[in-house]
Every structure is written in structure tokens, then in C-alpha cells.
Write an enzyme that holds these catalytic residues in place. Structure first.
Site, PDB file in Angstrom:
ATOM      1  N   SER A  95       0.963  -1.157   0.221  1.00  0.00           N
ATOM      2  CA  SER A  95      -0.036   0.119   0.155  1.00  0.00           C
ATOM      3  C   SER A  95       0.906   1.358   0.021  1.00  0.00           C
ATOM      4  O   SER A  95       0.404   2.199   0.409  1.00  0.00           O
ATOM      5  CB  SER A  95      -0.837  -0.012   1.102  1.00  0.00           C
ATOM      6  OG  SER A  95      -0.100   0.092   2.395  1.00  0.00           O
ATOM      7  N   GLY A  96       2.131   1.138  -0.539  1.00  0.00           N
ATOM      8  CA  GLY A  96       3.014   2.215  -0.781  1.00  0.00           C
ATOM      9  C   GLY A  96       2.488   3.032  -2.217  1.00  0.00           C
ATOM     10  O   GLY A  96       1.395   2.747  -2.709  1.00  0.00           O
ATOM     11  N   THR A 125       7.060   4.456   1.671  1.00  0.00           N
ATOM     12  CA  THR A 125       6.879   5.633   1.320  1.00  0.00           C
ATOM     13  C   THR A 125       6.507   6.618   2.325  1.00  0.00           C
ATOM     14  O   THR A 125       7.004   7.885   2.306  1.00  0.00           O
ATOM     15  CB  THR A 125       5.562   5.467   0.405  1.00  0.00           C
ATOM     16  OG1 THR A 125       5.604   4.747  -0.828  1.00  0.00           O
ATOM     17  CG2 THR A 125       4.913   6.704  -0.152  1.00  0.00           C
ATOM     18  N   ASN A 126       5.751   6.350   3.408  1.00  0.00           N
ATOM     19  CA  ASN A 126       5.169   7.229   4.333  1.00  0.00           C
ATOM     20  C   ASN A 126       6.572   7.668   5.101  1.00  0.00           C
ATOM     21  O   ASN A 126       6.458   8.990   5.919  1.00  0.00           O
ATOM     22  CB  ASN A 126       4.650   6.449   5.480  1.00  0.00           C
ATOM     23  CG  ASN A 126       3.799   7.422   6.223  1.00  0.00           C
ATOM     24  OD1 ASN A 126       2.612   8.018   5.914  1.00  0.00           O
ATOM     25  ND2 ASN A 126       3.659   7.139   7.401  1.00  0.00           N
ATOM     26  N   GLN A 129      11.407  11.129   3.405  1.00  0.00           N
ATOM     27  CA  GLN A 129      11.706  12.719   3.788  1.00  0.00           C
ATOM     28  C   GLN A 129      11.545  13.435   2.336  1.00  0.00           C
ATOM     29  O   GLN A 129      11.126  14.576   2.483  1.00  0.00           O
ATOM     30  CB  GLN A 129      12.635  12.799   4.916  1.00  0.00           C
ATOM     31  CG  GLN A 129      12.264  12.255   6.175  1.00  0.00           C
ATOM     32  CD  GLN A 129      13.242  12.379   7.027  1.00  0.00           C
ATOM     33  OE1 GLN A 129      14.309  13.138   6.929  1.00  0.00           O
ATOM     34  NE2 GLN A 129      13.024  11.909   8.189  1.00  0.00           N
ATOM     35  N   GLY A 131      11.867  13.662  -1.184  1.00  0.00           N
ATOM     36  CA  GLY A 131      11.011  14.202  -2.041  1.00  0.00           C
ATOM     37  C   GLY A 131      10.881  13.607  -3.432  1.00  0.00           C
ATOM     38  O   GLY A 131      11.493  12.110  -3.529  1.00  0.00           O
ATOM     39  N   GLU A 196      19.587  17.612  -3.807  1.00  0.00           N
ATOM     40  CA  GLU A 196      20.397  16.570  -3.049  1.00  0.00           C
ATOM     41  C   GLU A 196      21.560  16.114  -3.641  1.00  0.00           C
ATOM     42  O   GLU A 196      21.816  16.326  -4.781  1.00  0.00           O
ATOM     43  CB  GLU A 196      19.004  15.290  -2.798  1.00  0.00           C
ATOM     44  CG  GLU A 196      17.810  15.544  -2.022  1.00  0.00           C
ATOM     45  CD  GLU A 196      16.727  14.777  -1.701  1.00  0.00           C
ATOM     46  OE1 GLU A 196      17.060  13.677  -2.378  1.00  0.00           O
ATOM     47  OE2 GLU A 196      15.973  14.906  -1.001  1.00  0.00           O
ATOM     48  N   HIS A 316      21.856   4.466   3.920  1.00  0.00           N
ATOM     49  CA  HIS A 316      21.810   5.926   3.897  1.00  0.00           C
ATOM     50  C   HIS A 316      22.953   6.476   4.808  1.00  0.00           C
ATOM     51  O   HIS A 316      23.066   5.975   6.147  1.00  0.00           O
ATOM     52  CB  HIS A 316      20.451   6.523   4.606  1.00  0.00           C
ATOM     53  CG  HIS A 316      19.907   7.749   4.205  1.00  0.00           C
ATOM     54  ND1 HIS A 316      20.475   8.886   4.694  1.00  0.00           N
ATOM     55  CD2 HIS A 316      19.207   8.461   3.243  1.00  0.00           C
ATOM     56  CE1 HIS A 316      20.132  10.045   4.272  1.00  0.00           C
ATOM     57  NE2 HIS A 316      19.312   9.791   3.260  1.00  0.00           N
ATOM     58  N   ARG A 371      25.421   8.853  -2.457  1.00  0.00           N
ATOM     59  CA  ARG A 371      25.240   8.306  -1.042  1.00  0.00           C
ATOM     60  C   ARG A 371      26.266   7.253  -0.704  1.00  0.00           C
ATOM     61  O   ARG A 371      26.600   7.048   0.403  1.00  0.00           O
ATOM     62  CB  ARG A 371      23.895   7.654  -0.979  1.00  0.00           C
ATOM     63  CG  ARG A 371      22.571   8.472  -0.617  1.00  0.00           C
ATOM     64  CD  ARG A 371      21.385   8.236  -0.825  1.00  0.00           C
ATOM     65  NE  ARG A 371      20.274   9.044  -0.523  1.00  0.00           N
ATOM     66  CZ  ARG A 371      18.900   8.881  -0.399  1.00  0.00           C
ATOM     67  NH1 ARG A 371      18.713   7.589  -0.670  1.00  0.00           N
ATOM     68  NH2 ARG A 371      18.038   9.979  -0.352  1.00  0.00           N
ATOM     69  N   HIS A 432      18.910   1.310   4.203  1.00  0.00           N
ATOM     70  CA  HIS A 432      17.879   2.122   3.667  1.00  0.00           C
ATOM     71  C   HIS A 432      17.168   1.703   2.336  1.00  0.00           C
ATOM     72  O   HIS A 432      15.857   1.820   2.459  1.00  0.00           O
ATOM     73  CB  HIS A 432      18.684   3.591   3.385  1.00  0.00           C
ATOM     74  CG  HIS A 432      17.690   4.580   2.884  1.00  0.00           C
ATOM     75  ND1 HIS A 432      16.592   4.891   3.813  1.00  0.00           N
ATOM     76  CD2 HIS A 432      17.683   5.359   1.733  1.00  0.00           C
ATOM     77  CE1 HIS A 432      15.828   5.854   3.013  1.00  0.00           C
ATOM     78  NE2 HIS A 432      16.439   6.244   1.744  1.00  0.00           N
ATOM     79  N   GLU A 456      10.204  -0.385  -4.861  1.00  0.00           N
ATOM     80  CA  GLU A 456      11.370  -0.971  -4.317  1.00  0.00           C
ATOM     81  C   GLU A 456      11.656  -2.573  -4.514  1.00  0.00           C
ATOM     82  O   GLU A 456      12.480  -2.967  -4.764  1.00  0.00           O
ATOM     83  CB  GLU A 456      11.239  -0.536  -2.796  1.00  0.00           C
ATOM     84  CG  GLU A 456      12.924  -1.020  -2.155  1.00  0.00           C
ATOM     85  CD  GLU A 456      13.189  -0.245  -0.711  1.00  0.00           C
ATOM     86  OE1 GLU A 456      14.220  -0.669  -0.207  1.00  0.00           O
ATOM     87  OE2 GLU A 456      12.504   0.291  -0.397  1.00  0.00           O
ATOM     88  N   ARG A 467      21.524   4.088  -6.049  1.00  0.00           N
ATOM     89  CA  ARG A 467      20.283   4.835  -6.437  1.00  0.00           C
ATOM     90  C   ARG A 467      20.424   6.395  -6.139  1.00  0.00           C
ATOM     91  O   ARG A 467      20.922   6.771  -4.919  1.00  0.00           O
ATOM     92  CB  ARG A 467      18.879   4.365  -5.573  1.00  0.00           C
ATOM     93  CG  ARG A 467      17.782   5.551  -5.796  1.00  0.00           C
ATOM     94  CD  ARG A 467      16.660   4.904  -4.988  1.00  0.00           C
ATOM     95  NE  ARG A 467      16.703   5.002  -3.448  1.00  0.00           N
ATOM     96  CZ  ARG A 467      16.587   6.003  -2.826  1.00  0.00           C
ATOM     97  NH1 ARG A 467      15.897   7.243  -3.278  1.00  0.00           N
ATOM     98  NH2 ARG A 467      16.642   6.168  -1.711  1.00  0.00           N
ATOM     99  N   LEU A 473      10.653   7.271  -5.579  1.00  0.00           N
ATOM    100  CA  LEU A 473       9.153   7.758  -5.479  1.00  0.00           C
ATOM    101  C   LEU A 473       8.811   7.664  -7.009  1.00  0.00           C
ATOM    102  O   LEU A 473       8.044   7.607  -7.646  1.00  0.00           O
ATOM    103  CB  LEU A 473       9.093   8.837  -4.526  1.00  0.00           C
ATOM    104  CG  LEU A 473       9.168   8.651  -3.318  1.00  0.00           C
ATOM    105  CD1 LEU A 473       8.589   9.950  -2.586  1.00  0.00           C
ATOM    106  CD2 LEU A 473       8.330   7.562  -2.717  1.00  0.00           C
TER     107      LEU A 473
END
Length: 653
Positions: A95-96, A125-126, A129, A131, A196, A316, A371, A432, A456, A467, A473
Site C-alpha cells: 500500500s505504498g 513511502t510514508n 522525507q 521528495g 540533493e 543511507h 550516497r 535504507h 522498491e 540509487r 518515488l
């Protein structure tokens, strides 16, 4: 079978591994591969790398069963609300952002089940942070976004996939806005775009530092109000239901365990989308929520789906380090709190505890390096200085700017006595994101007919070996949308009798064992879980070596055998299922896939760094492919799929 494909050789060279230490090198022609239908595009070679003519040799074959199908009923009108079997045109696991976006599109054509392991909002997803990256500024370009993606991916990205995602991304973001997602705007009224690490332009659309939460809110609101979509929360997907037609595998749904009622619920569907997220919890410290235990990759692997690039685990660089907080948390966290990439993008500086800025020592891009570079640099500093964390300082920026851009980070840090407008943030790398996953074509298709993947859990070739920030996203949005039309075509042409649901054995809950035995199994499983996570961190972390990977492989195999032996000694049966045990078998599977893939890559590229092969090798610039293992070699309970039948046993109408 972990496979590296040698460009131009005309043969597939692979190392066959049964996870029990028996390896043998062999070769076969492409036509001998036991996957008749694979992808509609070539395997992802970077520009300039040797290519292999998969497009000519291995076109997506259509099983005779699927040719000239005529629809029997275009829409399943009822899902049998209270029964142990549900019937849908489309079923989504997860449910992402990928699962919800797909569900909203296919709901126009039929009934949709969205099955989620916990609460619908509890997904990766939730917790995102930063974007969504997309070319929305006139000074930016698709070519620039592509270049940044490929450079960050260490030139292992599939260029066609990168172009598709970077080109279609802006429209997908605009669709999100039209659906009610609210992103930050600047004083000029335009979207506020931030930058970023790894990006050459400001192209990241965000909602302060809670972008994922805002996207999830907007999509869930529309999903809940759609009469054709039915959300099943606290339903843990156990295994895919498949049948075999010659060399073709067909997916017809999946079994779940309702973790509130402990009832096994079967979902029969014409099309299944796997959007179950990542596997961060194979490591002890991860930014992922507790639900991220690699269930989708493991289920797909058991169902004979092709898996790719599992060695590329993104750590991360900047998760909140509890050891450095003025007020320590009173209990251990389920997941590490992420300090967004945007903090560095907005000017945050990394220091060691001696207050030396160290990133310029490692890379000319300093804090804005990708990263993988930043995570390895921090790891090197921690080991050299024997310290527990480093410091990320944004306090030199105006207070109002910090408060407006990072309200969530400010709030969480204040709970532990830290004011980030005045003091630096203690940070440490944490697992991450999985760049590898279930192998997908440009329409989200897999080698299993009727099974699509997005998000993912999928390996589309976009991320390569690492990535680029905020591309996850974006990828989920693009591939969720691209999977719609082939899914609808598959649904409309289906003539399978979907009521034939009792041909597969049904899993059972272990109530007959008694509460004392179940409690013992649960306690033992949690101990094994922590031990597996410790093995992965100590031997398969940011810096690797062949000896440590081999050690991890044997330790994991021994631990799995010990755990399974304990279960069956207490009366566990192969058909039994429980939340902890199902998660554990999936964690074992994903850990083994990561280790096996890492051992097969004899170079250091992107997120995979090994001291035995510390340099890039042009000959190794190939994806790692894991083809379905022989069932004769994989006989343990953890790797066994019980839900496969020959096609001739499935009634047709």
C-alpha cells in the site's frame, strides 16, 4: 543461480549456487535457459558496454494458453466479503506509492484488492522525507537528470529505462498534484525545488521534510473513496499461487494470513501487482519500518521469478545516532530515524568528533557526493577514529529556513534535547534501500505471466549500482503507471476459471501445537532474527571481502538449518504459517540472495565495495542475474513453494 552474462560470447556463464556451499561453473546457450518468456528489452547494459542480443534471441514469448483468449467476464463483481477466498480482477500486494497509484488506475477496468501487511500507511513511502526528483525547471533537462542518474548508478543503469523514467517523471508528478498532493511552493508561486546529493540541478519536489507522508495521505484518500478498490489491512502475503504450462509460470493470486484473526485468506486474481517494498530488516539498523522484511522478493524467488542486482544495498549516510543525543531514547527503535538528504543539499556539513570537515578528503563533491561515497566515507572515519557517530551541522543556516524546511527533523531532535538550529546532529549510516529486486521489463512485467512489479521490490535497471537521491518515488510512479495497460490487457483476455481455488494446498495456522510451543517458536525466531541481522552487518555491510562473504554464507546456512530443525522438532509442519516464521523465512531468503550476488561480483562498483576487488572493472559492468533455482537443489522448508500446479489441472472456460 547467480548469473553474469558475458557480452558477445553467445553463452551464459554462471555460478550455480544452492546456498549450501556447492558451486560449479557451467555454461549454456540462451535458448537453453528455462525461462521462455523474459523481457521485452535487452538486459541493462550501460552506454558503451558490450551488449548481448537478447532482443533477438529471447523475445517475450506468449504461451499458447494465452493466445486468442476471450474474456469470460470482464469484471468480478463480488469478492465474497466473509469467505476464506476472495476473487478480484486485480490484486495488489503493498500500500505504498506504487501499489496505490496502480490501484487507482486499474480500478477503472475492474475490481481491485489492495492487501497490506499492517496499517495501509505503514510503508516505506510514508517515511520518505526528501521528495520526488523530476525535471520541472526550464534550466534543467532530461539529459541532465539522466546523466546524474547514470553517474550515481556507477554506469550500471539501463539507459533506456533511465530515459523513460526521466522523461515521463514530470507528468507523473503533475498527476500527483492533481490528485491532491500538496508540495511546497516558493515566493514566486512556483514549486519549490531543492537539491540533493548527486543532482546537478534543483529538481526535488517536496512537502517540507515529510514528502512521503503527504503523498501517502493524498493517494490513500482517493483509494478509500473509490468503490472498486477494497483495502485489506493486516493481511500478510505468504506465497504466490502459480501454475506451470511447459516452461511458463503463471500467477493466479496469493495466500495471506490475517494477523488479527489468524485466518488464512486466499486471493484469486487475474493480475497481481507486487509492490511490497524492500528488505531493510535483514540488517539490525535500518530506516525502514518493521514491515520491510523482503517478503515480495522472497515470494517471487520461490515462485521462479528472476531476481537481479541484490548485492547493491544502499546505506543511507545520515540516520540519527541515538548515542550522540543529549537525552537517550528510553527504548530501542523499530527503525532508525532518517536525517534527510536535503539537509546536506541545503548546505549541511559533515564533521568528525574532532570537528574536522572530512568529506572534501574523499570526494571533490564533498557533502553533495552520491550516497555510496558519503556512507563509505563516514564508515571510514568511524573505523579510523574508533567513534560511534559523526556530526551533521546545519546550524549556520538561518533559523527560520531550518524550521520551514525541516519541521519534522527539528521536532524529533527536540524530543531528545537537541536543537538543530544551534547544534550539530549526530548521524550514522543505516540500511535504507534495495537497488536490486524482482527483474522487471519496461512495463513492469516479470518472467512470471500475470505478475507485475513496481517500487522498491522491483529491479527495473534505473538505479544501477546506486540509487540517486529521490529517484525511488519517481520510479514507483512511472512503473506503476506503465504496468496499467498490459495488466488491463491481461485481465480482459483471461479465460481462467478463477473459482478453481482449492487446487493448491491451503496453509494452516499452528494452533494445534499449543500456546506454550507457539511462544517458544516465537521467542526462538526473534533470537534467530537478531543473529541473522548481526551476521549481515558484520560480514555483508558497507565494506566487504570475499572471506567475510563466504563466512556469512556458511553462518546463514547453519543458522537457517538450526532454526528449521528447532521448528520441526517442536511439531511444525511444512504447511504451517505464522507472522514471525513467515517473515523469518523471507529474511533468510533475501540475505542469501544478497550474499550470493555479492560473491559473484568481482569488482567494487557503487554500493558494493569489496577489499579483494577494490577497482571498477569494465568486464564486470553487467547486471547480476539470479535465475530460478532447481527445486532439486533447494529442498529446505524456507525455500519451498507449495503453491504451484501444472496448468492442465487448472479448469478453463
Amino acid at each position: 543461480m547467480t548469473t553474469n552474462i558475458a557480452g558477445g560470447s553467445g553463452q551464459l556463464h554462471y555460478i550455480s549456487t544452492d546456498f549450501k556451499g556447492r558451486n560449479c561453473r557451467t555454461a549454456c546457450t540462451v535458448s537453453d535457459v528455462p525461462i521462455k518468456s523474459y523481457l521485452q528489452k535487452e538486459l541493462p547494459w550501460s552506454k558503451g558496454a558490450h551488449s548481448f542480443p537478447w532482443k533477438n534471441r529471447c523475445k517475450l514469448a506468449v504461451s499458447p494458453l494465452y493466445k486468442n483468449w476471450k474474456p469470460i467476464r470482464s469484471v468480478i463483481c463480488s469478492y465474497n466479503k466473509d469467505g476464506p477466498t476472495k476473487y478480484f480482477d486485480f490484486a495488489v500486494i503493498g500500500s505504498g506509492i506504487a501499489g496505490l497509484r496502480y490501484a487507482l488506475e486499474v480500478a477503472t477496468y475492474g475490481t481491485v484488492a489492495v492487501v497490506t501487511k499492517a496499517e495501509p500507511h505503514e510503508c516505506n513511502t510514508n517515511y520518505a522525507q526528501g521528495g520526488v526528483s523530476a525535471v520541472l525547471c526550464p534550466s534543467d533537462s532530461v539529459e541532465s537528470h539522466m546523466k546524474d542518474t547514470i553517474v550515481a548508478g556507477a554506469y550500471l543503469c539501463d539507459e533506456e529505462t533511465v530515459r523513460v523514467v526521466c522523461t515521463e517523471g514530470p507528468d507523473r508528478v503533475r498527476e500527483l498534484i492533481a490528485m491532491g498532493a500538496s508540495f511546497d511552493h516558493g515566493e514566486d508561486g512556483n514549486l519549490h525545488l531543492t537539491r540533493e546529493g548527486g543532482h546537478s540541478h534543483c529538481r526535488v519536489v517536496h512537502a517540507a521534510d515529510m514528502t512521503g507522508k503527504e503523498i501517502e495521505r493524498a493517494l490513500l484518500k482517493k483509494v478509500i473513496s473509490d468503490p472498486n478498490i477494497f483495502v485489506f489491512k493486516h493481511h500478510f502475503a505468504i506465497d504466490l499461487l502459480t501454475c506451470q504450462d511447459g516452461s511458463d509460470i503463471v500467477c493466479l493470486g496469493f495466500d495471506t494470513l490475517n494477523t488479527e484473526t489468524l485466518q488464512v485468506v486466499r486471493f484469486i486474481s487475474k493480475v497481481t501487482l507486487l509492490a511490497s517494498g524492500g528488505a531493510g530488516h535483514i540488517y539490525p539498523t535500518t530506516t525502514n519500518p518493521l514491515v520491510a522484511t523482503g517478503d515480495g522478493v522472497a515470494m517471487a524467488h520461490r515462485a521462479q521469478a528472476v531476481i537481479s542486482n541484490m548485492e547493491f544495498v544502499q546505506f543511507h549516510p545520515t540516520a540519527l545516532a541515538d548515542e550522540g543525543l543529549p537525552l537517550k531514547p528510553t527504548k530501542s527503535r523499530d527503525n532508525a530515524f532518517l536525517i534527510s538528504e536535503v539537509v546536506r543539499g541545503q548546505g549541511g556539513i559533515l564533521y568528525n568528533l574532532g570537528m574536522e570537515r572530512f568529506m572534501p578528503w574523499y570526494d571533490e563533491r564533498a557533502e553533495l557526493a552520491p550516497r555510496d561515497v558519503v556512507a563509505r566515507s563516514i564508515d571510514d572515519q568511524l573505523k579510523k577514529r574508533d567513534e560511534k557517530y559523526v556530526l551533521l551541522d546545519i546550524s549556520h543556516k538561518p533559523k527560520e529556513e531550518i524550521l520551514s524546511h525541516f519541521p519534522n527533523i527539528v521536532s524529533v531532535c527536540l524530543q531528545y534535547g537537541l536543537d538543530i538550529t544551534l547544534y550539530p546532529i549526530p548521524v550514522v549510516p543505516a540500511a535504507h534501500y534495495m537497488c536490486g529486486g524482482v527483474r522487471a521489463g519496461l512495463q513492469g512485467e516479470t518472467n512470471v505471466q500475470g505478475l507485475y512489479v513496481a517500487g522498491e521490490v522491483a529491479c527495473t535497471g534505473l538505479h544501477g549500482a546506486n540509487r540517486l537521491a529521490s529517484n525511488s518515488l519517481l520510479e514507483a510512479l512511472v512503473f506503476a503507471r506503465r504496468a496499467v495497460q498490459p495488466s488491463v490487457d491481461c485481465m480482459k483476455s483471461s479465460n481462467l476459471d478463477l473459482t478453481a481455488s482449492n487446487l493448491w494446498p491451503r496453509p494452516t495456522v499452528p494452533m494445534s501445537l499449543g500456546s506454550n510451543v507457539i511462544d517458544k517458536i516465537s521467542a526462538m525466531t526473534w533470537e534467530v532474527r537478531r543473529e541473522l541481522q548481526s551476521i549481515m552487518w558484520n560480514y555483508v555491510g558497507i565494506i566487504r571481502s570475499t572471506m567475510r562473504l563466504e563466512t556469512a554464507k556458511h553462518k546463514i546456512a547453519e543458522l537457517e538449518a538450526k532454526w528449521e530443525g528447532y521448528l520441526f522438532q517442536l511439531g511444525w509442519k511444512p504447511t504451517m504459517v505464522g507472522p514471525e516464521t513467515c517473515e523469518m523465512r523471507n529474511l533468510f531468503c533475501c540475505a542469501q540472495l544478497v550474499v550470493s550476488s555479492a560473491l559473484s561480483r568481482h569488482e567494487s562498483r557503487g554500493l558494493h565495495y569489496t577489499t579483494d576487488f577494490p577497482h571498477l572493472e569494465e568486464s564486470e559492468r553487467l547486471p547480476t542475474i539470479i535465475f530460478p533455482s532447481s527445486l532439486a537443489l533447494r529442498s529446505s522448508w524456507s525455500s519451498l513453494q507449495l503453491h504451484k500446479k501444472p496448468m492442465y489441472q487448472i479448469p478453463l472456460r
